[in-house]
Enzyme design. Structure first.
Site, PDB file in Angstrom:
ATOM      1  N   ASP A  92       0.863  -1.169   0.000  1.00 55.01           N
ATOM      2  CA  ASP A  92       0.000   0.000   0.000  1.00 55.01           C
ATOM      3  C   ASP A  92       0.908   1.230   0.000  1.00 55.01           C
ATOM      4  O   ASP A  92       1.986   1.215   0.590  1.00 55.01           O
ATOM      5  CB  ASP A  92      -0.900  -0.022   1.245  1.00 55.01           C
ATOM      6  CG  ASP A  92      -2.083   0.921   1.073  1.00 55.01           C
ATOM      7  OD1 ASP A  92      -2.143   1.631   0.051  1.00 55.01           O
ATOM      8  OD2 ASP A  92      -2.938   0.951   1.967  1.00 55.01           O
ATOM      9  N   SER A  93       0.453   2.278  -0.663  1.00 52.44           N
ATOM     10  CA  SER A  93       1.300   3.460  -0.841  1.00 52.44           C
ATOM     11  C   SER A  93       1.465   4.257   0.437  1.00 52.44           C
ATOM     12  O   SER A  93       2.346   5.090   0.547  1.00 52.44           O
ATOM     13  CB  SER A  93       0.678   4.380  -1.883  1.00 52.44           C
ATOM     14  OG  SER A  93      -0.530   4.928  -1.363  1.00 52.44           O
ATOM     15  N   GLY A  94       0.592   4.014   1.394  1.00 50.92           N
ATOM     16  CA  GLY A  94       0.662   4.803   2.617  1.00 50.92           C
ATOM     17  C   GLY A  94      -0.355   5.928   2.653  1.00 50.92           C
ATOM     18  O   GLY A  94      -0.454   6.641   3.647  1.00 50.92           O
ATOM     19  N   GLY A  95      -1.109   6.084   1.556  1.00 51.88           N
ATOM     20  CA  GLY A  95      -2.125   7.142   1.516  1.00 51.88           C
ATOM     21  C   GLY A  95      -3.079   7.036   2.698  1.00 51.88           C
ATOM     22  O   GLY A  95      -3.337   8.020   3.402  1.00 51.88           O
ATOM     23  N   PHE A  96      -3.545   5.824   2.965  1.00 50.41           N
ATOM     24  CA  PHE A  96      -4.504   5.632   4.047  1.00 50.41           C
ATOM     25  C   PHE A  96      -3.873   5.922   5.408  1.00 50.41           C
ATOM     26  O   PHE A  96      -4.497   6.545   6.274  1.00 50.41           O
ATOM     27  CB  PHE A  96      -5.073   4.210   4.008  1.00 50.41           C
ATOM     28  CG  PHE A  96      -6.124   3.984   5.057  1.00 50.41           C
ATOM     29  CD1 PHE A  96      -7.421   4.447   4.867  1.00 50.41           C
ATOM     30  CD2 PHE A  96      -5.822   3.331   6.247  1.00 50.41           C
ATOM     31  CE1 PHE A  96      -8.395   4.257   5.849  1.00 50.41           C
ATOM     32  CE2 PHE A  96      -6.788   3.143   7.229  1.00 50.41           C
ATOM     33  CZ  PHE A  96      -8.080   3.609   7.023  1.00 50.41           C
ATOM     34  N   ASP A 146      -2.946   8.227  -3.040  1.00 47.64           N
ATOM     35  CA  ASP A 146      -4.287   8.798  -3.200  1.00 47.64           C
ATOM     36  C   ASP A 146      -4.633   9.571  -1.935  1.00 47.64           C
ATOM     37  O   ASP A 146      -3.893   9.518  -0.945  1.00 47.64           O
ATOM     38  CB  ASP A 146      -5.326   7.699  -3.453  1.00 47.64           C
ATOM     39  CG  ASP A 146      -5.415   6.716  -2.289  1.00 47.64           C
ATOM     40  OD1 ASP A 146      -4.475   6.658  -1.467  1.00 47.64           O
ATOM     41  OD2 ASP A 146      -6.420   5.994  -2.198  1.00 47.64           O
ATOM     42  N   GLN A 187     -11.434   6.846  -6.001  1.00 53.05           N
ATOM     43  CA  GLN A 187     -11.982   7.551  -4.845  1.00 53.05           C
ATOM     44  C   GLN A 187     -13.307   8.189  -5.269  1.00 53.05           C
ATOM     45  O   GLN A 187     -13.869   7.823  -6.289  1.00 53.05           O
ATOM     46  CB  GLN A 187     -10.986   8.591  -4.318  1.00 53.05           C
ATOM     47  CG  GLN A 187      -9.720   7.978  -3.702  1.00 53.05           C
ATOM     48  CD  GLN A 187      -9.989   7.320  -2.331  1.00 53.05           C
ATOM     49  OE1 GLN A 187     -11.070   7.462  -1.741  1.00 53.05           O
ATOM     50  NE2 GLN A 187      -9.012   6.557  -1.847  1.00 53.05           N
ATOM     51  N   GLY A 214     -11.232   4.293   0.007  1.00 55.06           N
ATOM     52  CA  GLY A 214     -12.084   5.259   0.697  1.00 55.06           C
ATOM     53  C   GLY A 214     -13.421   4.708   1.156  1.00 55.06           C
ATOM     54  O   GLY A 214     -14.330   5.465   1.488  1.00 55.06           O
ATOM     55  N   ASP A 264      -8.143  -7.339   1.297  1.00 53.19           N
ATOM     56  CA  ASP A 264      -7.183  -7.400   2.408  1.00 53.19           C
ATOM     57  C   ASP A 264      -7.905  -6.875   3.633  1.00 53.19           C
ATOM     58  O   ASP A 264      -8.835  -6.078   3.522  1.00 53.19           O
ATOM     59  CB  ASP A 264      -5.967  -6.495   2.143  1.00 53.19           C
ATOM     60  CG  ASP A 264      -6.285  -5.035   2.474  1.00 53.19           C
ATOM     61  OD1 ASP A 264      -6.848  -4.342   1.612  1.00 53.19           O
ATOM     62  OD2 ASP A 264      -6.012  -4.595   3.614  1.00 53.19           O
ATOM     63  N   CYS A 302     -12.225 -28.410  11.052  1.00 48.47           N
ATOM     64  CA  CYS A 302     -11.226 -27.446  10.541  1.00 48.47           C
ATOM     65  C   CYS A 302      -9.862 -28.140  10.514  1.00 48.47           C
ATOM     66  O   CYS A 302      -9.499 -28.843  11.451  1.00 48.47           O
ATOM     67  CB  CYS A 302     -11.170 -26.198  11.419  1.00 48.47           C
ATOM     68  SG  CYS A 302      -9.882 -25.029  10.890  1.00 48.47           S
ATOM     69  N   CYS A 304      -6.907 -26.657  10.383  1.00 50.13           N
ATOM     70  CA  CYS A 304      -5.773 -25.801  10.779  1.00 50.13           C
ATOM     71  C   CYS A 304      -4.996 -26.461  11.924  1.00 50.13           C
ATOM     72  O   CYS A 304      -5.497 -27.342  12.620  1.00 50.13           O
ATOM     73  CB  CYS A 304      -6.251 -24.396  11.169  1.00 50.13           C
ATOM     74  SG  CYS A 304      -6.855 -24.232  12.855  1.00 50.13           S
ATOM     75  N   CYS A 307      -6.871 -26.200  15.365  1.00 49.83           N
ATOM     76  CA  CYS A 307      -8.020 -27.098  15.555  1.00 49.83           C
ATOM     77  C   CYS A 307      -7.610 -28.566  15.586  1.00 49.83           C
ATOM     78  O   CYS A 307      -8.249 -29.372  16.253  1.00 49.83           O
ATOM     79  CB  CYS A 307      -9.061 -26.853  14.467  1.00 49.83           C
ATOM     80  SG  CYS A 307      -9.968 -25.315  14.736  1.00 49.83           S
ATOM     81  N   HIS A 333      -5.844 -20.046  13.182  1.00 51.00           N
ATOM     82  CA  HIS A 333      -7.207 -20.471  12.868  1.00 51.00           C
ATOM     83  C   HIS A 333      -7.940 -19.429  12.025  1.00 51.00           C
ATOM     84  O   HIS A 333      -8.588 -19.764  11.022  1.00 51.00           O
ATOM     85  CB  HIS A 333      -8.028 -20.780  14.121  1.00 51.00           C
ATOM     86  CG  HIS A 333      -9.455 -21.065  13.771  1.00 51.00           C
ATOM     87  ND1 HIS A 333      -9.859 -22.281  13.265  1.00 51.00           N
ATOM     88  CD2 HIS A 333     -10.552 -20.262  13.747  1.00 51.00           C
ATOM     89  CE1 HIS A 333     -11.148 -22.222  12.970  1.00 51.00           C
ATOM     90  NE2 HIS A 333     -11.594 -21.009  13.248  1.00 51.00           N
TER      91      HIS A 333
END
Lengths: 372, 372
Positions: A92-96, A146, A187, A214, A264, A302, A304, A307, A333
């Site tokens: 991620d560009s870091g905008g958020f 962004d 956006q 956004g 994500d 499950c 995993c 479990c 899990h």
């Protein structure tokens, strides 16, 4: 560099199954990427991610730039080698993150000036330098810089912010075709006409893929899905689409129905650390007294590591005792819950049963709220 | 129930290699048990303990009694099943923990009254109930209740305390031969004549094995080894001997030379959490700037998961960033350092090279101090 083949489509929705390959690394879509902000998915070793079906990781330029620094990662041979992860990496560009800093940042046409949350030092992210740094990190997919606007916002602010995001996107597009796939980010806040305009103008820039940003910042769920739908209808059908930060199971399924391919979220690991575990029949809050002598696994059937080996009773004990093994086992899990969910999403699309799958998942979500 | 076969002996010291089997679970001695106080070795999943050669775990009655409680563990089918660990488990009686409570406990002939560090509730441990509870936990080896005296102490206090410990040991010995091996604990502070008397009188009670307690509590190293030597000379040569809480590599080797077979310590995991890593050429403090771009593993040639996959640079980043993966990966390495150390100790004894091995290790320890 980036190849995206659509292998199956749902008949009654825009859902699709695809194979996304970047730099020789392939993922089956729809796919969920756990978040490894600082180059590690919190509490889960890389081999456990692989053993539990994780296809890729989302890392964060903002954090890695501040610590350990791009030079360190580059000297290690890039992020894949630094963190020993040979599967797909989106950065991620870091905008958020910069947007989240609020009082610590100033947005200008040139880029965004911000103050480090770690040591108060001053920095400047520009559309150009964030792409260059993500290329130096060796990300498979880089995100453009962004501006995420707060919710709620005015139409005028949203429009001028969108124009800035588009201007930045244009400056970022110069690096297309140079080894790192670059995704533009739609956006436009909660204004359909802005979302449409943003998606169209980004499409003209011919990015390798498109993210929808956004959202999930406080707006109503219906509004969120309206925006997702508006965006995916405008975006080129042959390019991958990534809905950033949306990670609740039912929301993922509904966004897949709109034609989203990539997701994500911090949900699996953050909830794991809080002791909330995802199961097919709802969420399980492990600290609850009812599990104190419950010798069943979190979820019957499950596969995993957690479990297959440990009981709710033991997991409750670990959680209450504040033991490190608690977030470790819980995260394994929850990560597996997500990779299995996405695998079922893909199977349901291939089998022509996707709409039934979504309906069933929604029904279970109602139950889920009771279990919490 | 307990079988101890001595397979090899050093010629120039009392060091020996043995096979200790309790309830069908076998360990090769000399052996190091990592500490899993609350039923988990901090930061290391059970399968990683096994993958890295751990033969057994030391758990703690005091902690497990308070949380999750003996009933919970018993309902799960015992501690082995509760924590999913089918290798040897020794449980400490809690004597040392209660001793550490200081103002929160009162020692009487009946037993020790104490106040929980968790919720302030009042409890009584007696020689009888601690053995019974360890049997209910399903420990392979249970430790008797003893009194650890503070250092320094007077001869008179040490003697009366030793007499109490012996009285308690006598009351514990009633449970010998009932499925759980029981070890007596030699006390006597730093007074050789008390250590000798305690060892002799415990030997008369015919315990399954003998621990040396009350050391590494502040006395000089030479004094500690003098006490270890005094004890091992008195203890029956055909029974396993356990030096409690001593975990520094060179100290282990020197205690092995006195004829000690079993060790436990929090050192590998506690140091891992602090970012101190053990290597053959000394300790490595991972936060140091010198490792910021060091792409080598912690230790060249180490076969642990951490060294096979991650660099010092990445481990430094994880440590400084406060990531959960930091204690996880560091602990795996340190645990492997200990299991490999013990394996080399055994090989050196078998090969008739043990005294050279100890000398070499001591020489490296001198270096080690420089590296820190």
């Amino acid at each position: 560099m980036l190849k995206f083949e659509i292998e199956a489509r749902a008949e009654r929705s825009a859902a699709r199954v695809g194979r996304l390959t970047v730099n020789g690394r392939t993922v089956e879509t729809p796919v969920f990427f756990p978040v490894g902000t600082q180059g590690t998915v919190k509490g889960v070793a890389q081999k456990e991610l692989i053993a539990h079906g994780v296809q890729g990781m989302l890392c964060n330029l903002y954090h890695l730039y501040l610590r350990p620094g791009i030079d360190v990662v580059e000297a290690a041979g890039g992020l894949h080698r630094f963190i020993n992860w040979d599967r797909l990496i989106i950065t991620d560009s870091g905008g958020f993150q910069v947007y989240s800093l609020k009082s610590l940042r100033k947005i200008e046409p040139e880029g965004v000036h911000f103050v480090s949350h770690l040591d108060g030092s001053s920095h400047l992210f520009t559309p150009e330098n964030v792409i260059k740094m993500q290329m130096r990190l060796g990300a498979d997919i880089a995100m453009v810089l962004d501006e995420c606007v707060e919710y709620p916002t005015t139409f005028d602010y949203a429009r001028s912010s969108m124009n800035l995001t588009l201007e930045w996107a244009k400056r970022s597009a110069k690096w297309l075709g140079q080894g790192t796939a670059i995704f533009g980010i739609v956006q436009g806040a909660t204004f359909p006409e802005l979302r449409v305009e943003c998606a169209r103008r980004l499409t003209e820039l011919a990015f390798d893929g498109y993210a929808i940003g956004g959202l999930a910042v406080g707006e109503a769920k219906d509004t969120m899905f309206e925006m997702v739908d508006v965006c995916t209808r405008e975006l080129p059908p042959d390019k991958p689409r990534y809905l950033m930060g949306v990670g609740f199971g039912v929301d993922i399924a509904k966004a897949v129905a709109c034609g989203v391919d990539i997701f994500d979220c911090v949900m699996p690991t953050r909830n794991a650390r809080n002791g909330t575990l995802f199961t097919e029949s709802g969420r399980l809050v492990i600290k609850n007294t009812q599990y104190s002598q419950d010798n069943r696994p979190i979820e019957e059937g499950c596969d995993c590591y957690t479990c297959r080996n440990f009981s709710r009773s033991y997991l409750r004990h670990l959680h209450i005792s504040g033991e490190l093994l608690s977030p470790m086992l819980n995260s394994i899990h929850n990560i597996r819950y997500y990779t299995r969910l996405m695998s079922r999403v893909r199977d349901a699309i291939r089998d022509g049963q996707f709409e039934e799958f979504v309906a069933e998942l929604q029904a279970k979500q109602a139950e889920e709220n009771d279990i919490v």
